[in-house]
Write an enzyme that holds these catalytic residues in place. Structure first.
Site, PDB file in Angstrom:
ATOM      1  N   ASN A 126     -20.616  53.346  66.065  1.00 41.27           N
ATOM      2  CA  ASN A 126     -21.347  52.679  64.977  1.00 41.27           C
ATOM      3  C   ASN A 126     -21.531  53.610  63.784  1.00 41.27           C
ATOM      4  O   ASN A 126     -22.637  53.798  63.288  1.00 41.27           O
ATOM      5  CB  ASN A 126     -22.710  52.182  65.483  1.00 41.27           C
ATOM      6  CG  ASN A 126     -23.324  51.149  64.559  1.00 41.27           C
ATOM      7  OD1 ASN A 126     -22.622  50.461  63.837  1.00 41.27           O
ATOM      8  ND2 ASN A 126     -24.626  51.035  64.566  1.00 41.27           N
ATOM      9  N   ARG A 131     -18.862  60.210  57.679  1.00 37.23           N
ATOM     10  CA  ARG A 131     -20.102  60.758  58.235  1.00 37.23           C
ATOM     11  C   ARG A 131     -19.865  61.415  59.599  1.00 37.23           C
ATOM     12  O   ARG A 131     -20.538  62.381  59.961  1.00 37.23           O
ATOM     13  CB  ARG A 131     -21.175  59.673  58.342  1.00 37.23           C
ATOM     14  CG  ARG A 131     -22.594  60.251  58.220  1.00 37.23           C
ATOM     15  CD  ARG A 131     -23.623  59.155  58.061  1.00 37.23           C
ATOM     16  NE  ARG A 131     -23.970  58.558  59.328  1.00 37.23           N
ATOM     17  CZ  ARG A 131     -24.906  59.032  60.152  1.00 37.23           C
ATOM     18  NH1 ARG A 131     -25.589  60.113  59.825  1.00 37.23           N
ATOM     19  NH2 ARG A 131     -25.165  58.451  61.289  1.00 37.23           N
ATOM     20  N   ARG A 175     -27.527  59.232  68.325  1.00 38.15           N
ATOM     21  CA  ARG A 175     -26.449  59.793  69.141  1.00 38.15           C
ATOM     22  C   ARG A 175     -26.798  61.153  69.719  1.00 38.15           C
ATOM     23  O   ARG A 175     -26.135  61.623  70.654  1.00 38.15           O
ATOM     24  CB  ARG A 175     -25.160  59.889  68.326  1.00 38.15           C
ATOM     25  CG  ARG A 175     -24.769  58.564  67.674  1.00 38.15           C
ATOM     26  CD  ARG A 175     -23.732  58.736  66.609  1.00 38.15           C
ATOM     27  NE  ARG A 175     -23.564  57.528  65.802  1.00 38.15           N
ATOM     28  CZ  ARG A 175     -24.324  57.220  64.768  1.00 38.15           C
ATOM     29  NH1 ARG A 175     -25.300  58.032  64.371  1.00 38.15           N
ATOM     30  NH2 ARG A 175     -24.121  56.090  64.110  1.00 38.15           N
ATOM     31  N   LYS A 217     -15.171  51.735  74.640  1.00 37.98           N
ATOM     32  CA  LYS A 217     -14.430  52.199  73.468  1.00 37.98           C
ATOM     33  C   LYS A 217     -14.367  53.723  73.390  1.00 37.98           C
ATOM     34  O   LYS A 217     -13.304  54.319  73.175  1.00 37.98           O
ATOM     35  CB  LYS A 217     -15.080  51.623  72.205  1.00 37.98           C
ATOM     36  CG  LYS A 217     -14.813  52.353  70.910  1.00 37.98           C
ATOM     37  CD  LYS A 217     -13.358  52.326  70.495  1.00 37.98           C
ATOM     38  CE  LYS A 217     -13.175  52.856  69.090  1.00 37.98           C
ATOM     39  NZ  LYS A 217     -13.612  54.243  68.884  1.00 37.98           N
ATOM     40  N   PRO A 234      -8.229  51.616  72.899  1.00 40.30           N
ATOM     41  CA  PRO A 234      -9.578  51.520  72.328  1.00 40.30           C
ATOM     42  C   PRO A 234      -9.709  50.333  71.387  1.00 40.30           C
ATOM     43  O   PRO A 234      -8.887  50.175  70.484  1.00 40.30           O
ATOM     44  CB  PRO A 234      -9.729  52.843  71.552  1.00 40.30           C
ATOM     45  CG  PRO A 234      -8.676  53.746  72.115  1.00 40.30           C
ATOM     46  CD  PRO A 234      -7.548  52.859  72.548  1.00 40.30           C
ATOM     47  N   ASP A 236     -11.952  48.975  68.647  1.00 41.47           N
ATOM     48  CA  ASP A 236     -13.046  49.085  67.691  1.00 41.47           C
ATOM     49  C   ASP A 236     -13.049  47.830  66.808  1.00 41.47           C
ATOM     50  O   ASP A 236     -12.301  46.896  67.048  1.00 41.47           O
ATOM     51  CB  ASP A 236     -12.901  50.357  66.841  1.00 41.47           C
ATOM     52  CG  ASP A 236     -11.659  50.293  65.971  1.00 41.47           C
ATOM     53  OD1 ASP A 236     -10.963  49.261  65.976  1.00 41.47           O
ATOM     54  OD2 ASP A 236     -11.377  51.257  65.270  1.00 41.47           O
TER      55      ASP A 236
END
Length: 278
Positions: A126, A131, A175, A217, A234, A236
């Site tokens: 997310n 970033r 996280r 994922k 994966p 996403d």
DNA sequence: TCCCAGGCTCTCT
DNA sequence: AGAGAGCATGGG
């Protein structure tokens, strides 16, 4: 698939596959390489700094890399023993896959260090790539070891004694607690990353899912970008979107044997074209 | 201001 | 087992 020459303390490669440094190093599988002012690419991986470029005549130059280091580290890192041209040829019987792979044909799927890859993709959830890079950069500067060109990626053992609060300067948000849980389980052997490449895909995936903050994922990204599981695919937001728009929801059968590789072509294609959704 | 980003956990049906 | 809110942070 390639020939190598070693001279002047550099490694010179000639590949039979198309190869792009920007596509390979900046397509979202690795987060610590960047293009330098002189056109070369540089970054830290496997605890050392690597600088490389592709010359005008297509030769790949790995600077300050001797034969031993090439054989021990970068040959596997860049997945140089896989025949990408053959894969592209086989999937190109499907018109959409042909188009997508034409866009991203310079991609190679890297084999990156297990802990770094797992931790990086925990951070990726997310989140956006810009970033993600920032958080990883601060993680390395804060807890990695100083080396030429920057800082190494901190080991799980180094992070295991810390608390999520200790990671506040990274601005990783929710996280942080996942990073610490992963570091502890890897450091104490509860999760053994070293064996994952030799386990069947689903068994390897189950091992990673023992970590809090690691779902399907993130596990698939670790398995694909670090543990040679090209059977991992994966999913996403981009891939889900692309599967719907391009393939009516399901991956074409031609892609199945190379699902992970194809995933990268589709991911790259989807982001480049934005799937023509404006 | 709201929406989104290489998702996952937790809760409630 | 499936849907949906909440989650930290920062950019558009």
């Amino acid at each position: 698939m390639f020939t190598a020459e070693f001279k002047n303390n550099n490694t010179y490669l000639t590949l039979s596959d198309p190869f792009s440094l920007s596509q390979t190093l900046d397509c979202g599988q690795a987060f610590r390489f960047e293009e330098l002012a002189n056109g070369r690419w540089g970054g830290i991986a496997c605890d050392r700094y690597l600088e490389l470029e592709i010359t005008a005549d297509g030769q790949v130059v790995l600077y300050n890399v001797n034969e031993t280091e090439f054989e021990n580290v970068w040959r596997d890192f860049f997945d140089l023993d896989r025949d990408y041209s053959k894969i592209i040829e086989e999937i190109s019987t499907n018109e959409v896959l042909k188009n997508a792979s034409e866009y991203g044909k310079g991609i190679r799927v890297l084999n990156q260090p297990p802990w770094e890859t797992l931790c990086s993709f925990i951070i990726s959830q997310n989140n956006n790539i810009k970033r993600i890079k920032g958080i990883i950069s601060r993680l390395c500067e804060t807890y990695g070891e100083k080396t030429q060109g920057g800082y190494t990626f901190p080991s799980a053992e180094k992070l295991a004694p810390l608390t999520p609060e200790d990671l506040a300067p990274l601005r990783a948000g929710f996280r942080a607690k996942y990073i610490i849980d992963a570091a502890r389980k890897v450091a104490n052997g509860e999760v053994n990353l070293e064996v994952l490449k030799d386990l069947p895909y689903l068994d390897a995936r189950a091992e990673l899912l023992k970590i809090k903050g690691v779902g399907p994922k993130v596990a698939d990204c670790a398995l694909l970008f670090s543990h040679r599981h090209i059977d991992a695919f994966p999913k996403d937001v981009w891939i889900k979107r692309a599967l719907t728009v391009l393939f009516g929801g399901e991956l074409p059968k031609e892609a199945v044997p190379y699902a992970g590789i194809v995933q990268q072509y589709i991911f790259f294609f989807a982001r480049e074209t934005k799937l023509n959704i404006e």
